[in-house]
Scaffold this active site. Structure first.
Site, PDB file in Angstrom:
ATOM      1  N   ILE A  85       0.848  -1.191   0.000  1.00 38.10           N
ATOM      2  CA  ILE A  85       0.000   0.000   0.000  1.00 38.10           C
ATOM      3  C   ILE A  85       0.882   1.239   0.000  1.00 38.10           C
ATOM      4  CG2 ILE A  85      -1.807   1.258   1.240  1.00 38.10           C
ATOM      5  CD1 ILE A  85      -2.365  -1.459   2.722  1.00 38.10           C
ATOM      6  N   CYS A  86       0.612   2.150  -0.926  1.00 40.30           N
ATOM      7  CA  CYS A  86       1.319   3.428  -0.957  1.00 40.30           C
ATOM      8  C   CYS A  86       0.455   4.437  -0.201  1.00 40.30           C
ATOM      9  CB  CYS A  86       1.538   3.875  -2.399  1.00 40.30           C
ATOM     10  SG  CYS A  86       2.474   5.402  -2.513  1.00 40.30           S
ATOM     11  N   LEU A  87       0.805   4.637   1.054  1.00 39.03           N
ATOM     12  CA  LEU A  87       0.054   5.542   1.921  1.00 39.03           C
ATOM     13  C   LEU A  87       1.069   6.275   2.782  1.00 39.03           C
ATOM     14  CD1 LEU A  87      -2.803   6.410   2.887  1.00 39.03           C
ATOM     15  CD2 LEU A  87      -2.695   4.531   4.535  1.00 39.03           C
TER      16      LEU A  87
END
EC number: 2.3.2.23
Length: 149
Positions: A85-87
């Protein structure tokens, strides 16, 4: 320190579960490895889906973020085929302040409002920008195929 903080967060989450999410240890004797369930937000192409997420805490938690990965396949510009996840709050914007509950709520928000300007999957981000309805129909198909069974 880490196990105390994780135990406290677990108690808090059991008392006040975040909307559309649940989480807890995979095994009672191992507080560092959790599994979470996220219900696809109603106002998103993921509506009706049930998504499984793994949460792995290190002994450095909360000074280092947990490793959070989708186990259910999801069509999203900020989530790759391995479930990464790119968060920002799980990367460079991490601070010890957010709880696991807040992290899960942030992931729910990401499902509703993708960030195509910081994608993990550039092709999906491009489609989101140029043909949002095609992106949404593909995301709905993936949700039906992988998250509704």
């Amino acid at each position: 320190m880490a196990s105390k903080r994780i135990s406290r967060e677990l108690r808090d989450m059991q008392r006040h579960p975040p909307a559309n999410c649940s989480a807890g240890p995979v095994a009672e004797e191992d507080i560092f490895h959790w599994q979470a369930t996220i219900m696809g937000p109603h106002d998103s192409p993921y509506s009706g889906g049930v998504f499984t997420v793994s949460i792995d805490f290190s002994s450095d938690y909360p000074f280092k973020p947990p490793k959070v990965n989708f186990k259910t396949k999801v069509y999203h510009p900020n989530i790759d085929s391995k479930g990464s996840i790119c968060l920002d709050i799980l990367k460079e914007q991490w601070s010890p302040a957010p709880t696991t509950s807040k992290v899960l709520l942030s992931i729910c928000s990401l499902l509703t409002d993708p960030n195509p300007n910081d994608p993990l999957v550039p092709e999906i981000a491009h489609l989101y920008k140029v043909d949002k309805s095609k992106y949404e129909s593909t995301a709905q198909k993936w949700t039906q195929k992988y998250a509704m069974g």
